[in-house]
Design an enzyme around this catalytic site. Structure first.
Site, mmCIF file in Angstrom:
data_model
loop_
_atom_site.group_PDB
_atom_site.id
_atom_site.type_symbol
_atom_site.label_atom_id
_atom_site.label_comp_id
_atom_site.label_asym_id
_atom_site.label_seq_id
_atom_site.Cartn_x
_atom_site.Cartn_y
_atom_site.Cartn_z
ATOM 1 N N GLU A 55 0.832 -1.208 0.000
ATOM 2 C CA GLU A 55 0.000 0.000 0.000
ATOM 3 C C GLU A 55 0.865 1.257 0.000
ATOM 4 O O GLU A 55 0.577 2.239 -0.685
ATOM 5 C CB GLU A 55 -0.913 0.053 1.237
ATOM 6 C CG GLU A 55 -1.858 -1.123 1.394
ATOM 7 C CD GLU A 55 -1.280 -2.240 2.255
ATOM 8 O OE1 GLU A 55 -0.128 -2.658 1.998
ATOM 9 O OE2 GLU A 55 -1.979 -2.704 3.161
ATOM 10 N N CYS A 89 0.314 1.338 7.610
ATOM 11 C CA CYS A 89 -0.353 1.750 6.370
ATOM 12 C C CYS A 89 -1.617 2.547 6.666
ATOM 13 O O CYS A 89 -1.905 3.539 5.978
ATOM 14 C CB CYS A 89 -0.661 0.534 5.504
ATOM 15 S SG CYS A 89 0.831 -0.173 4.751
HETATM 16 N N1 THU Z 1 2.310 -6.431 4.150
HETATM 17 C C1 THU Z 1 1.847 -5.540 3.227
HETATM 18 O O1 THU Z 1 2.420 -5.384 2.136
HETATM 19 N N2 THU Z 1 0.754 -4.806 3.543
HETATM 20 C C2 THU Z 1 0.070 -4.924 4.708
HETATM 21 O O2 THU Z 1 -0.831 -4.141 4.973
HETATM 22 C C3 THU Z 1 0.373 -6.016 5.619
HETATM 23 C C4 THU Z 1 1.716 -6.621 5.451
HETATM 24 C C5 THU Z 1 3.512 -7.205 3.819
HETATM 25 C C6 THU Z 1 4.725 -6.836 4.611
HETATM 26 C C7 THU Z 1 5.548 -8.087 4.523
HETATM 27 O O3 THU Z 1 6.300 -8.032 3.333
HETATM 28 C C8 THU Z 1 4.511 -9.206 4.404
HETATM 29 O O4 THU Z 1 3.298 -8.588 4.077
HETATM 30 C C9 THU Z 1 4.315 -10.021 5.665
HETATM 31 O O5 THU Z 1 4.084 -9.206 6.757
#
Ligand code: THU
Length: 134
Positions: A55, A89
């Site tokens: 995000e 986020c």
């Molecule tokens: N992650 C995201 O990209 N967005 C989120 O809102 C939750 C978590 C990613 C971060 C990390 O690379 C993986 O998911 C596991 O936490």
């Protein structure tokens, strides 16, 4: 369904996820108020704390192009369950979203639920608290 197109972009963006540590791929797609779209994926790092969520990648790409007001943002991940944005986020959403912004949370099949900022981050800390005008 109304937001299928934005969820589809998020699912496609997930294909570029760099997630060798968690193995959990995430995709995001932003629609700005001038009807432009920007996508992002999670980008992890050997120094785990340096990872950035999908995000925030998508939002940073939008802001880098001068697009600072988000009409809608879709997030999806490698899960049969609906994926919700993390706390950091949600805070970043606060900076670039308003009460009308649509937050679309999806699973890997493209099923989604729609929320507003007040649903996902009530009582946010924002620039208003710093007496900075919108
Ligand atoms: N992650 C995201 O990209 N967005 C989120 O809102 C939750 C978590 C990613 C971060 C990390 O690379 C993986 O998911 C596991 O936490």
């Amino acid at each position: 369904m109304e937001w299928d197109f934005l969820v589809a972009k998020a699912i496609k963006a997930k294909e570029h996820a760099y997630a060798p540590y968690s193995g959990f791929r995430v995709g995001a797609a932003v629609l700005t108020h001038s009807e432009k779209t920007f996508v992002g994926c999670n980008v992890e790092n050997a120094s785990y704390g340096a990872a950035i969520c999908a995000e925030r990648v998508a939002i940073s790409r939008a802001v880098s192009e001068g697009e600072t007001l988000i009409k809608a943002i879709a997030v999806t991940g490698d899960s049969n369950e609906i994926v919700f944005p993390c706390g950091i986020c949600r805070q970043v959403f606060t900076e670039f979203c308003n009460s009308e912004t649509v937050i679309i949370c999806s699973n890997k099949k493209g099923e989604y639920r729609v929320y507003k900022m007040e649903d996902i981050l009530p009582h946010p800390f924002s620039k208003a608290d710093l007496n900075i005008k919108p």
